[in-house]
Write an enzyme that holds these catalytic residues in place. Sequence first.
Site, PDB file in Angstrom:
ATOM      1  N   GLU A  69       0.846  -1.198   0.000  1.00  0.00           N
ATOM      2  CA  GLU A  69       0.000   0.000   0.000  1.00  0.00           C
ATOM      3  C   GLU A  69       0.881   1.247   0.000  1.00  0.00           C
ATOM      4  OE1 GLU A  69      -3.107   0.050  -1.143  1.00  0.00           O
ATOM      5  OE2 GLU A  69      -3.747  -1.266   0.485  1.00  0.00           O
ATOM      6  N   HIS A  70       0.523   2.194  -0.837  1.00  0.00           N
ATOM      7  CA  HIS A  70       1.306   3.421  -1.033  1.00  0.00           C
ATOM      8  C   HIS A  70       2.721   3.092  -1.520  1.00  0.00           C
ATOM      9  CE1 HIS A  70      -1.617   6.344   0.502  1.00  0.00           C
ATOM     10  NE2 HIS A  70      -1.990   5.372   1.305  1.00  0.00           N
ATOM     11  N   ASP A 111       2.985   2.042  -4.897  1.00  0.00           N
ATOM     12  CA  ASP A 111       2.987   2.165  -6.372  1.00  0.00           C
ATOM     13  C   ASP A 111       3.724   3.417  -6.844  1.00  0.00           C
ATOM     14  OD1 ASP A 111       0.843   3.763  -5.519  1.00  0.00           O
ATOM     15  OD2 ASP A 111      -0.600   2.958  -6.968  1.00  0.00           O
ATOM     16  N   ALA A 135     -15.227   4.037  -0.539  1.00  0.00           N
ATOM     17  CA  ALA A 135     -14.884   2.902   0.323  1.00  0.00           C
ATOM     18  C   ALA A 135     -13.459   2.421   0.068  1.00  0.00           C
ATOM     19  CB  ALA A 135     -15.869   1.763   0.097  1.00  0.00           C
ATOM     20  N   GLY A 136     -12.737   3.117  -0.808  1.00  0.00           N
ATOM     21  CA  GLY A 136     -11.368   2.700  -1.104  1.00  0.00           C
ATOM     22  C   GLY A 136     -11.321   1.528  -2.062  1.00  0.00           C
ATOM     23  N   SER A 176     -11.886   1.904  -5.377  1.00  0.00           N
ATOM     24  CA  SER A 176     -11.520   2.430  -6.700  1.00  0.00           C
ATOM     25  C   SER A 176     -12.684   2.526  -7.676  1.00  0.00           C
ATOM     26  CB  SER A 176     -10.409   1.589  -7.333  1.00  0.00           C
ATOM     27  OG  SER A 176      -9.301   1.599  -6.515  1.00  0.00           O
ATOM     28  N   GLU A 207      -6.779  11.130 -13.511  1.00  0.00           N
ATOM     29  CA  GLU A 207      -6.756  11.544 -12.096  1.00  0.00           C
ATOM     30  C   GLU A 207      -5.805  12.721 -11.898  1.00  0.00           C
ATOM     31  OE1 GLU A 207      -8.457  10.281  -9.463  1.00  0.00           O
ATOM     32  OE2 GLU A 207      -9.358   8.544 -10.452  1.00  0.00           O
ATOM     33  N   ASP A 267      -4.637   1.171  -9.114  1.00  0.00           N
ATOM     34  CA  ASP A 267      -6.087   0.979  -9.234  1.00  0.00           C
ATOM     35  C   ASP A 267      -6.494   0.744 -10.687  1.00  0.00           C
ATOM     36  OD1 ASP A 267      -5.747   1.715  -6.644  1.00  0.00           O
ATOM     37  OD2 ASP A 267      -6.799   3.631  -6.808  1.00  0.00           O
TER      38      ASP A 267
HETATM   39  C1  GLA Z   1      -5.062   4.987  -3.903  1.00  0.00           C
HETATM   40  C2  GLA Z   1      -4.274   5.326  -5.180  1.00  0.00           C
HETATM   41  C3  GLA Z   1      -3.333   4.200  -5.563  1.00  0.00           C
HETATM   42  C4  GLA Z   1      -2.462   3.771  -4.381  1.00  0.00           C
HETATM   43  C5  GLA Z   1      -3.324   3.558  -3.133  1.00  0.00           C
HETATM   44  C6  GLA Z   1      -2.490   3.293  -1.908  1.00  0.00           C
HETATM   45  O1  GLA Z   1      -5.923   3.919  -4.139  1.00  0.00           O
HETATM   46  O2  GLA Z   1      -5.156   5.594  -6.244  1.00  0.00           O
HETATM   47  O3  GLA Z   1      -2.542   4.590  -6.656  1.00  0.00           O
HETATM   48  O4  GLA Z   1      -1.449   4.693  -4.149  1.00  0.00           O
HETATM   49  O5  GLA Z   1      -4.162   4.660  -2.865  1.00  0.00           O
HETATM   50  O6  GLA Z   1      -1.789   2.107  -2.051  1.00  0.00           O
END
Ligand code: GLA
Length: 379
Positions: free
Chosen positions: A31-32, A34, A120-121, A123, A158, A170
């Site tokens: 996570e974080h 990419d 909700a995360g 995407s 984005e 995503d």
């Molecule tokens: C969001 C971003 C992704 C990624 C995540 C964290 O979903 O769109 O590119 O950085 O946060 O992993």
Amino acid sequence: MKKMIEEAFAKHFGGEGILYVAPGRFNLIGEHTDYNGGFVFPGAIDKYIMADIRPNGTDGVVRLYSIDMDASCEFGLNEEDAPKEQWARYVFGVCREIIKRGGVVKGFDAVFAGNVPLGAGLSSSAALESCFANALNDLFNDNRFPRMELAKIGQSTEHNYCGVNCGIMDQFASVHGKKDYIMRLDCRSGEFEYFPIRLDGYKLVLVDSRVKHELVDSPYNKRRESCERVARKLGVETLRDATMDMLNAAKDEISQEDYMRAEYVIGEKERVLDVCDALNRGDLETVGDRMYKTHQGLSKLYEVSCEELDFLNDIAKECGVTGSRIMGGGFGGCTVNLVRDDIYDNFIDTVTSRFKERYGHEPKIYPIVVSDGARRYQE
Ligand code: GLA
């Protein structure tokens, strides 16, 4: 959903279009990482955006109807025609990014809807971008843009039209998803591998806190800026190339906050590799252990958690869940949980009732069904 969309299309534009779908995503770990040139481990889920689309014979007039917003929007394909509605900007951005890359977009009519929960995360915005990028590639460009380029078209949307400086995860997952496989993507080289998701005796489930903390000052972009600042200081292109020794050697020249952000990213890089090894051995206990460690890092060092997500994580631990962590960008949304079959029902009951007792509403539970990526819809 198909029927509803087709009826709305007939009502708004007459006749019928071609149906396309693209899913949201989950992420096992990474996570974080990419935008730091690291690895991610996502898969597409069975929640998606569906759009009915038909060229309308105009030179560049796009007419959209969003069922979920119950709103229409019309725009031209020139830069100055950018719509003010956020939901329509995603589609406008995708059109513009295709044109920028030398692709063709002509006027079209479209109706769309989705079941990816917003905020909700999971995407939902990447699903929307990927759905249209794939559709417009198919309808106007003979599919000449490769799949990874479609993901980049969504990512640039984005960046350039929505103010989020996101990484590629995503859109990558929404475009490349494959039923029953998760994908390990090297975000630096763009190389990726499909891993069959074998979870004998376990389940993956998302617990959605249904909270979204809208923080001022775009905290996501700030996290990315911190990482880039540290990378510059260490003389590396991205934190992918940094080690804890390098970070410690430069400690005095880095703010406490930036240090914490980088410490998390460097640790996460190791954890993703550990998880790859563990998956190859079928060792889900280690996978789970690293998920908890990621949660700790995201909460204490990267500071993208919130009270509700920490609470969900604590309950998971109390129930003996194998692994649990915040998923996605953070600041609300879901935890992803790796749960043994024999405690699954107990976990779901407990987390539902304890969360409700504390916050007044039940979390939503979404069992993860790993699904196919962006495509033309087929029954
Ligand atoms: C969001 C971003 C992704 C990624 C995540 C964290 O979903 O769109 O590119 O950085 O946060 O992993």
